[in-house]
Design a protein around this motif. Structure first.
Motif, PDB file in Angstrom:
ATOM      1  N   LEU A 176       0.828  -1.204   0.000  1.00 30.26           N
ATOM      2  CA  LEU A 176       0.000   0.000   0.000  1.00 30.26           C
ATOM      3  C   LEU A 176       0.865   1.258   0.000  1.00 30.26           C
ATOM      4  O   LEU A 176       1.970   1.260   0.542  1.00 30.26           O
ATOM      5  CB  LEU A 176      -0.905   0.020   1.234  1.00 30.26           C
ATOM      6  N   ASP A 177       0.331   2.320  -0.580  1.00 32.24           N
ATOM      7  CA  ASP A 177       1.031   3.597  -0.520  1.00 32.24           C
ATOM      8  C   ASP A 177       0.841   4.200   0.877  1.00 32.24           C
ATOM      9  O   ASP A 177       0.041   3.691   1.677  1.00 32.24           O
ATOM     10  CB  ASP A 177       0.529   4.551  -1.615  1.00 32.24           C
ATOM     11  N   PRO A 178       1.583   5.268   1.198  1.00 31.04           N
ATOM     12  CA  PRO A 178       1.494   5.819   2.565  1.00 31.04           C
ATOM     13  C   PRO A 178       0.081   6.158   3.005  1.00 31.04           C
ATOM     14  O   PRO A 178      -0.310   5.892   4.144  1.00 31.04           O
ATOM     15  CB  PRO A 178       2.388   7.060   2.494  1.00 31.04           C
ATOM     16  N   ARG A 179      -0.707   6.736   2.116  1.00 31.76           N
ATOM     17  CA  ARG A 179      -2.082   7.082   2.478  1.00 31.76           C
ATOM     18  C   ARG A 179      -2.915   5.834   2.742  1.00 31.76           C
ATOM     19  O   ARG A 179      -3.655   5.754   3.730  1.00 31.76           O
ATOM     20  CB  ARG A 179      -2.723   7.920   1.369  1.00 31.76           C
ATOM     21  N   GLY A 180      -2.774   4.842   1.848  1.00 31.89           N
ATOM     22  CA  GLY A 180      -3.520   3.598   2.027  1.00 31.89           C
ATOM     23  C   GLY A 180      -3.120   2.876   3.298  1.00 31.89           C
ATOM     24  O   GLY A 180      -3.967   2.308   3.999  1.00 31.89           O
ATOM     25  N   ARG A 181      -1.827   2.907   3.614  1.00 28.42           N
ATOM     26  CA  ARG A 181      -1.349   2.256   4.842  1.00 28.42           C
ATOM     27  C   ARG A 181      -1.957   2.913   6.074  1.00 28.42           C
ATOM     28  O   ARG A 181      -2.414   2.229   6.990  1.00 28.42           O
ATOM     29  CB  ARG A 181       0.179   2.340   4.907  1.00 28.42           C
ATOM     30  N   LYS A 182      -1.986   4.245   6.066  1.00 26.21           N
ATOM     31  CA  LYS A 182      -2.535   4.958   7.214  1.00 26.21           C
ATOM     32  C   LYS A 182      -4.027   4.657   7.365  1.00 26.21           C
ATOM     33  O   LYS A 182      -4.515   4.436   8.485  1.00 26.21           O
ATOM     34  CB  LYS A 182      -2.308   6.460   7.044  1.00 26.21           C
ATOM     35  N   GLU A 183      -4.767   4.624   6.248  1.00 29.08           N
ATOM     36  CA  GLU A 183      -6.212   4.361   6.302  1.00 29.08           C
ATOM     37  C   GLU A 183      -6.498   2.954   6.809  1.00 29.08           C
ATOM     38  O   GLU A 183      -7.389   2.754   7.653  1.00 29.08           O
ATOM     39  CB  GLU A 183      -6.833   4.564   4.920  1.00 29.08           C
ATOM     40  N   ILE A 184      -5.756   1.969   6.307  1.00 34.71           N
ATOM     41  CA  ILE A 184      -5.985   0.580   6.712  1.00 34.71           C
ATOM     42  C   ILE A 184      -5.654   0.399   8.188  1.00 34.71           C
ATOM     43  O   ILE A 184      -6.394  -0.256   8.933  1.00 34.71           O
ATOM     44  CB  ILE A 184      -5.155  -0.386   5.842  1.00 34.71           C
ATOM     45  N   MET A 185      -4.541   0.964   8.634  1.00 35.64           N
ATOM     46  CA  MET A 185      -4.152   0.794  10.034  1.00 35.64           C
ATOM     47  C   MET A 185      -5.126   1.509  10.967  1.00 35.64           C
ATOM     48  O   MET A 185      -5.442   0.986  12.037  1.00 35.64           O
ATOM     49  CB  MET A 185      -2.735   1.310  10.270  1.00 35.64           C
ATOM     50  N   ARG A 186      -5.608   2.667  10.569  1.00 36.05           N
ATOM     51  CA  ARG A 186      -6.609   3.353  11.387  1.00 36.05           C
ATOM     52  C   ARG A 186      -7.881   2.505  11.485  1.00 36.05           C
ATOM     53  O   ARG A 186      -8.492   2.393  12.547  1.00 36.05           O
ATOM     54  CB  ARG A 186      -6.930   4.725  10.790  1.00 36.05           C
ATOM     55  N   MET A 187      -8.258   1.873  10.363  1.00 31.99           N
ATOM     56  CA  MET A 187      -9.431   1.008  10.361  1.00 31.99           C
ATOM     57  C   MET A 187      -9.243  -0.175  11.304  1.00 31.99           C
ATOM     58  O   MET A 187     -10.129  -0.499  12.110  1.00 31.99           O
ATOM     59  CB  MET A 187      -9.700   0.498   8.943  1.00 31.99           C
ATOM     60  N   PHE A 188      -8.077  -0.829  11.231  1.00 32.25           N
ATOM     61  CA  PHE A 188      -7.825  -1.970  12.109  1.00 32.25           C
ATOM     62  C   PHE A 188      -7.852  -1.551  13.582  1.00 32.25           C
ATOM     63  O   PHE A 188      -8.383  -2.275  14.430  1.00 32.25           O
ATOM     64  CB  PHE A 188      -6.476  -2.611  11.782  1.00 32.25           C
ATOM     65  N   TYR A 189      -7.285  -0.412  13.874  1.00 34.69           N
ATOM     66  CA  TYR A 189      -7.236   0.025  15.260  1.00 34.69           C
ATOM     67  C   TYR A 189      -8.635   0.342  15.790  1.00 34.69           C
ATOM     68  O   TYR A 189      -8.971   0.002  16.929  1.00 34.69           O
ATOM     69  CB  TYR A 189      -6.321   1.243  15.408  1.00 34.69           C
ATOM     70  N   GLU A 190      -9.451   0.960  14.958  1.00 30.49           N
ATOM     71  CA  GLU A 190     -10.834   1.249  15.359  1.00 30.49           C
ATOM     72  C   GLU A 190     -11.612  -0.043  15.557  1.00 30.49           C
ATOM     73  O   GLU A 190     -12.405  -0.165  16.510  1.00 30.49           O
ATOM     74  CB  GLU A 190     -11.509   2.137  14.316  1.00 30.49           C
ATOM     75  N   LEU A 191     -11.405  -1.039  14.674  1.00 30.26           N
ATOM     76  CA  LEU A 191     -12.054  -2.342  14.834  1.00 30.26           C
ATOM     77  C   LEU A 191     -11.594  -3.018  16.123  1.00 30.26           C
ATOM     78  O   LEU A 191     -12.393  -3.617  16.851  1.00 30.26           O
ATOM     79  CB  LEU A 191     -11.743  -3.237  13.633  1.00 30.26           C
ATOM     80  N   HIS A 192     -10.305  -2.934  16.374  1.00 31.47           N
ATOM     81  CA  HIS A 192      -9.735  -3.525  17.596  1.00 31.47           C
ATOM     82  C   HIS A 192     -10.422  -2.950  18.829  1.00 31.47           C
ATOM     83  O   HIS A 192     -10.805  -3.703  19.750  1.00 31.47           O
ATOM     84  CB  HIS A 192      -8.227  -3.236  17.638  1.00 31.47           C
ATOM     85  N   GLN A 193     -10.599  -1.661  18.858  1.00 29.86           N
ATOM     86  CA  GLN A 193     -11.208  -1.022  20.017  1.00 29.86           C
ATOM     87  C   GLN A 193     -12.709  -1.285  20.093  1.00 29.86           C
ATOM     88  O   GLN A 193     -13.249  -1.612  21.152  1.00 29.86           O
ATOM     89  CB  GLN A 193     -10.935   0.479  19.983  1.00 29.86           C
ATOM     90  N   ARG A 194     -13.388  -1.163  18.949  1.00 34.20           N
ATOM     91  CA  ARG A 194     -14.847  -1.303  18.945  1.00 34.20           C
ATOM     92  C   ARG A 194     -15.279  -2.731  19.276  1.00 34.20           C
ATOM     93  O   ARG A 194     -16.217  -2.952  20.037  1.00 34.20           O
ATOM     94  CB  ARG A 194     -15.397  -0.910  17.576  1.00 34.20           C
ATOM     95  N   GLU A 195     -14.580  -3.714  18.699  1.00 37.13           N
ATOM     96  CA  GLU A 195     -14.968  -5.115  18.873  1.00 37.13           C
ATOM     97  C   GLU A 195     -14.258  -5.777  20.051  1.00 37.13           C
ATOM     98  O   GLU A 195     -14.450  -6.964  20.300  1.00 37.13           O
ATOM     99  CB  GLU A 195     -14.662  -5.895  17.585  1.00 37.13           C
TER     100      GLU A 195
END
Length: 290
Positions: A176-195
């Motif tokens: 992934l490019d830098p923007r895509g990496r940041k978006e995916i990691m933010r998504m995983f972290y939010e999922l980690h916290q929410r679930e």
């Protein structure tokens, strides 16, 4: 789910002339709900470690516990399928595993294999798709008509649709490019916290590890080289250099700032905004002192 490795070793092609010990005497505990980064150079044992988490391999020596499931060289859970429903693995380039004719069918494939009803699968898709950035309009489209980033999100949704309690991420930002990496990691972290997931991330990215992980396990030649909280591990520059790993850029910047201005600026996993505010405060304080 709690995860425990107790003196775990694994030998590929055991009892042959080609035997190779990939991991040796690993002992650690990952509390339920943690976000743990497993780091190390190629060949350090990271992939072998995570293959133990859903029973793809079982220990040559020692014991692995995932919640109530126990794996040793002589014992594995009677219902391995139940264990694998609890541990979701997002492999490198998960989009390469897509094959169904529509996005919805690809997301449904995993839970169908675990016997989930059609009605429940439908509810899960409706809930999970927007969580990973997949709009309802895309559900009937072929996954192969989507962008690479969208395809990866579909594959991730398929893992989440099984409702795992442990999420294993194997180099989740690869390619992934830098923007895509940041978006995916933010998504995983939010999922980690929410679930409230127990999340284990294998990564070469020191930046992702220092930003998201609660705890770091660093491997070298199949053994634990260092472990601890990111703010403790990543400030040991000389130890990192010995195993060809880089100090995260933020920590490098803090060290350069401390050297230039002769002041202490402790690393406490600040955001860039928080760090900027601290530096501004320090510099203003220096002006007043003059």
């Amino acid at each position: 789910m709690d995860i425990l490795f107790d003196k775990v070793s694994y030998i590929y092609q055991q009892n042959t002339p080609f035997a190779h010990k990939a991991i040796e005497d690993l002992s650690f505990h990952i509390p339920s709900g943690s976000f743990v980064a497993v780091i190390g150079h190629t060949g350090s044992g990271k992939s072998t470690l995570i293959q133990h988490l859903n029973g793809l391999v079982t220990p040559s020596e020692g014991e692995v516990r995932i919640g109530d499931y126990r794996l040793t060289k002589d014992e594995k859970p009677k219902n391995m399928k139940a264990l694998r429903s609890k541990v979701g693995v997002v492999f490198q380039y998960p989009e390469h595993q897509l094959f169904e004719e529509s996005v919805a069918k690809d997301i449904a494939f995993g839970p169908q294999n675990f016997g989930v009803s059609k009605e429940e699968i439908h509810r899960r898709i409706k809930r999970i798709a927007p969580m990973v950035g997949i709009s309802e309009a895309l559900l009937d489209r072929s996954p192969f008509d989507l962008s690479g980033g969208q395809m990866r999100r579909v594959a991730i949704a398929g893992v989440l649709a099984v409702k795992p309690e442990v999420l294993v991420l194997d180099e989740p930002t690869a390619g992934l490019d830098p923007r895509g990496r940041k978006e995916i990691m933010r998504m995983f972290y939010e999922l980690h916290q929410r679930e409230k997931l127990t999340t284990i991330m294998v990564t070469h990215s020191m930046e992702d590890a220092v930003t998201y992980a609660d705890y770091v396990i660093m491997l070298n030649n199949g053994t634990i080289y260092m472990e601890g909280k990111p703010e403790a591990v990543f400030t040991k520059a000389e130890a990192l250099k010995k195993v060809q790993l880089d100090v995260p850029e933020m920590i490098q910047f803090i060290h350069a700032f401390e050297t230039k201005f002769g002041t202490s600026l402790p690393f406490k996993r600040q955001t860039i905004q928080q760090l900027a505010e601290q530096i501004q405060h320090r510099l203003k304080g220096a002006e007043y002192d003059e």
